[in-house]
Write a protein that holds these residues in place. Sequence first.
Motif, PDB file in Angstrom:
ATOM      1  N   LYS A 114      42.445  35.422  40.336  1.00 32.24           N
ATOM      2  CA  LYS A 114      42.447  35.058  38.905  1.00 32.24           C
ATOM      3  C   LYS A 114      41.247  34.369  38.436  1.00 32.24           C
ATOM      4  O   LYS A 114      40.895  33.269  39.300  1.00 32.24           O
ATOM      5  CB  LYS A 114      43.661  34.270  38.354  1.00 32.24           C
ATOM      6  N   TYR A 115      40.375  34.841  37.323  1.00 38.68           N
ATOM      7  CA  TYR A 115      39.274  34.220  37.080  1.00 38.68           C
ATOM      8  C   TYR A 115      39.610  33.309  35.592  1.00 38.68           C
ATOM      9  O   TYR A 115      40.155  34.019  35.036  1.00 38.68           O
ATOM     10  CB  TYR A 115      38.309  35.411  36.807  1.00 38.68           C
ATOM     11  N   TYR A 116      38.873  31.881  35.871  1.00 39.87           N
ATOM     12  CA  TYR A 116      38.999  31.317  34.732  1.00 39.87           C
ATOM     13  C   TYR A 116      37.750  30.843  34.280  1.00 39.87           C
ATOM     14  O   TYR A 116      36.696  30.697  35.101  1.00 39.87           O
ATOM     15  CB  TYR A 116      39.682  29.967  35.288  1.00 39.87           C
ATOM     16  N   THR A 156      41.823  42.378  40.071  1.00 40.90           N
ATOM     17  CA  THR A 156      42.275  43.177  41.305  1.00 40.90           C
ATOM     18  C   THR A 156      41.445  43.969  41.951  1.00 40.90           C
ATOM     19  O   THR A 156      41.238  45.011  40.991  1.00 40.90           O
ATOM     20  CB  THR A 156      43.756  43.691  41.262  1.00 40.90           C
ATOM     21  N   GLY A 207      42.980  32.213  32.000  1.00 39.26           N
ATOM     22  CA  GLY A 207      42.534  32.906  33.228  1.00 39.26           C
ATOM     23  C   GLY A 207      42.967  34.426  32.900  1.00 39.26           C
ATOM     24  O   GLY A 207      43.738  34.881  31.992  1.00 39.26           O
ATOM     25  N   THR A 208      42.159  35.344  33.812  1.00 40.49           N
ATOM     26  CA  THR A 208      42.300  36.513  33.658  1.00 40.49           C
ATOM     27  C   THR A 208      42.379  37.464  35.194  1.00 40.49           C
ATOM     28  O   THR A 208      41.475  36.823  36.026  1.00 40.49           O
ATOM     29  CB  THR A 208      41.341  37.552  32.718  1.00 40.49           C
ATOM     30  N   GLN A 209      43.254  38.219  35.317  1.00 45.82           N
ATOM     31  CA  GLN A 209      43.438  38.703  36.638  1.00 45.82           C
ATOM     32  C   GLN A 209      42.597  39.818  37.008  1.00 45.82           C
ATOM     33  O   GLN A 209      42.434  40.772  36.279  1.00 45.82           O
ATOM     34  CB  GLN A 209      44.798  39.286  37.001  1.00 45.82           C
ATOM     35  N   GLY A 235      39.612  41.515  32.601  1.00 44.39           N
ATOM     36  CA  GLY A 235      40.088  41.660  33.932  1.00 44.39           C
ATOM     37  C   GLY A 235      40.918  42.918  33.814  1.00 44.39           C
ATOM     38  O   GLY A 235      41.112  43.681  33.024  1.00 44.39           O
ATOM     39  N   ARG A 245      37.443  31.035  40.046  1.00 46.28           N
ATOM     40  CA  ARG A 245      38.280  32.232  40.436  1.00 46.28           C
ATOM     41  C   ARG A 245      39.354  31.519  41.534  1.00 46.28           C
ATOM     42  O   ARG A 245      38.917  30.475  42.433  1.00 46.28           O
ATOM     43  CB  ARG A 245      37.909  33.434  41.089  1.00 46.28           C
ATOM     44  N   ARG A 267      41.243  26.862  43.921  1.00 42.44           N
ATOM     45  CA  ARG A 267      40.045  27.395  43.034  1.00 42.44           C
ATOM     46  C   ARG A 267      38.844  26.942  43.186  1.00 42.44           C
ATOM     47  O   ARG A 267      38.443  25.882  43.933  1.00 42.44           O
ATOM     48  CB  ARG A 267      40.657  26.705  41.484  1.00 42.44           C
TER      49      ARG A 267
END
Length: 117
Positions: free
Chosen positions: A92-94, A114, A110-112, A9, A38, A45
């Motif tokens: 935020k992606y999971y 933007t 998760g990873t953000q 991310g 996400r 989500r």
Amino acid sequence: QVQLVESGGGLVQSGGSLRLSCTVSGSIISLYDMDWYRQAPGKERELVARIRVGGITGYEDSAKGRFTISRDNAKNTMYLQMNSLEPEDTAKYYCRAESVATMDTYWGQGTQVTVSS
């Protein structure tokens, strides 16, 4: 114990690309259907993309044609290639794994992502 760790991310401008990775430890990824979800602030989500054990894929409508989900069983890793990113993709992606044998599910932290306009 099955653990999922996302990476990749970051901050990108509108129209840019990112590749997310989800690495599985404690088990073998080939035993799981794998998903990317996400969650944007204030929203629920949502499922973005899915890749089944046999390789069949599916996408949420806004992801079709822009995102590509894949898996490398040898590396125990799943990917999400995201192109033509838009500010609406900010979330935020999971990653999620679901055992095809037991239906047990596991989530990463998760990873953000933007996307600036």
